[in-house]
Design an enzyme around this catalytic site. Structure first.
Site, PDB file in Angstrom:
ATOM      1  CE1 TYR A 109      63.403  57.961  64.302  1.00 42.69           C
ATOM      2  CE2 TYR A 109      61.972  56.221  65.155  1.00 42.69           C
ATOM      3  CZ  TYR A 109      62.245  57.208  64.229  1.00 42.69           C
ATOM      4  OH  TYR A 109      61.341  57.455  63.221  1.00 42.69           O
ATOM      5  CD  GLU A 200      61.716  60.754  62.360  1.00 42.49           C
ATOM      6  OE1 GLU A 200      61.988  61.783  61.719  1.00 42.49           O
ATOM      7  OE2 GLU A 200      61.905  59.606  61.933  1.00 42.49           O
TER       8      GLU A 200
END
Ligand code: GDP
Ligand code: MN
Length: 394
Positions: A109, A200
């Site tokens: 992530y 993101e």
């Protein structure tokens, strides 16, 4: 402003951030053509909506068979996807991203946003990719790394080392360490140059052949800086926005739709927040936040009315104006003209304070309109809440 994944990936590619080869597709015919041109062992067909959680909701299809691609496209286009981010109404899929599949070894992530505490652009990274980062932060906070960048000096190599070693990348997969440093630097450049509010990548994957690739991409931008970036502004997709918010934007009104039944029209953001609080305190829920601005005119008031009335949940309207720059008698004229023009059948309570408030209240009281006038905020809120609940029972 939010953009689609395929648009985010175009930007990533422009900034040297590796992404799978893919294309935006709008119908089965184009899907068939693109699948033939792409010619890859694995095809990924992804619904493009401004919401995450598509994988779990059936919005990401994977196939090894080229022949199946047009069928998957037909299945997804026009479908309403309900994910944990769309709300129960879901979002209609109008566009797809069809790209080459990646052999995934590990999912990481990575995101970049402005940390409100430090006021600095901050990378957030975790080895727990492919899941909700909020969940990871809740259950295993030690697995979420943060690295703040000093905007005065920009991204530095020690920032990259902190993140890479923090994630354990040198042991996880030494081949991706250098590409990771490069990726961080490129993302920081993209973030700053385009005035992004959030980038993101979830998941950021290490492939079985040791490549580091952004498999998903979400980017949002600071609306106040969009005038500097016409190419980004072209990415705007009105289908993904609340129609009433688009309408409000055209009249320079700041409108946010909420779930209650009391429509609010207020001048000034702070007063609008206070008005929402006071409605809740009086036992009801606001249908919206609407700031008509300091320089409210007859036209803005009329536009405000029209927007409030389009929301079928609105059972009554509460107008709360403080006459600072704007004079209350002008607002009263605006309300009277707009009410006649729009034809309001719902209960309306108007609370005026400040410059020429007395005159404004008199105009409204003598207008012949079914408008309740108030001076005190608490009294006004109780009035509108009572009028709306009376209507419900009748
Ligand atoms: P989201 O669910 O809306 O966040 O959409 P993502 O783009 O993150 O896709 C969801 C999931 O689909 C990912 O976490 C991956 O597990 C899977 N996925 C997406 N692309 C590929 C691919 O190219 N290969 C494989 N094996 N899985 C993929
Ligand atoms: Mn994702």
């Amino acid at each position: 402003m939010n953009i689609h994944e395929f648009q985010a990936k175009q930007l990533f590619a422009q900034y040297g951030v590796p992404v799978p080869k893919g294309k935006e597709i709008k119908n089965a015919r184009a899907a068939e053509k693109w699948a033939a041109a792409l010619d890859t062992p694995v095809y990924v067909v992804k619904a493009q909506i401004h919401a995450g959680g598509r994988g779990k909701a059936g919005g990401v299809k994977i196939t090894k068979n080229k022949e199946e691609v047009p069928g998957l496209a037909t299945e997804l286009i026009g479908k309403t996807l309900v994910t944990h981010q769309t709300g129960p109404k879901g979002r209609k899929v109008r566009r797809l991203l069809i790209e080459e599949g990646a052999g995934i070894d590990k999912e990481l992530y990575l995101s970049l946003l402005v940390d409100r505490d430090t006021g600095r652009p901050t990378f957030i990274a975790s080895t727990e990719g492919g899941m909700e980062i909020e969940e990871v932060a809740e259950n295993t906070p030690e697995k979420v790394l943060k690295e703040a960048i000093d905007p005065a000096v920009g991204f530095q190599s020690h920032n990259g080392r902190n993140l890479a070693f923090g994630l354990g990348l040198p042991t996880l997969e030494p081949a991706v360490v250098k590409p990771f440093f490069q990726m961080l630097e490129n993302l920081y450049r993209l973030f700053m140059e385009k005035n992004a509010a959030l980038i993101e990548i979830n998941p950021l994957v290490i492939t079985t052949d040791k490549q580091l690739i952004a498999l998903d991409g979400k980017v949002s931008f600071d609306d106040n800086a969009l005038y500097k970036h016409p190419a980004i502004f072209k990415f705007r997709d009105l289908h993904e926005e609340e129609p009433m918010e688009i309408e409000a934007g055209k009249h320079n009104l700041n409108y946010v739709k909420l779930d209650g039944n009391i429509g609010c029209m207020v001048n000034g953001a702070g007063l609008a927040m206070a008005t929402m609080d006071v409605i809740k305190l009086a036992g009801s829920e606001p249908a919206n936040f609407l700031d008509v601005g300091g320089g409210a005119t007859k036209e803005t008031v009329a536009a405000g009315f029209r927007i409030l009335l389009k929301d079928k949940k609105v059972k009554g309207i509460f107008i709360n104006i403080f006459g600072g720059i704007v004079r209350c008698e002008r607002i009263a004229h605006g309300v009277i003209d707009a009410a006649k023009e729009v034809g309001i059948k719902l209960p309306v309570v108007v609370r005026l304070q400040g410059t020429n408030a007395e005159e404004g209240r008199k105009l409204l009281a003598e207008s012949g309109l079914k408008v309740e006038v108030a001076t005190d905020l608490w009294e006004a809120a109780q009035k509108i809440v009572a009028l709306c609940s009376k209507k419900k029972k009748a």
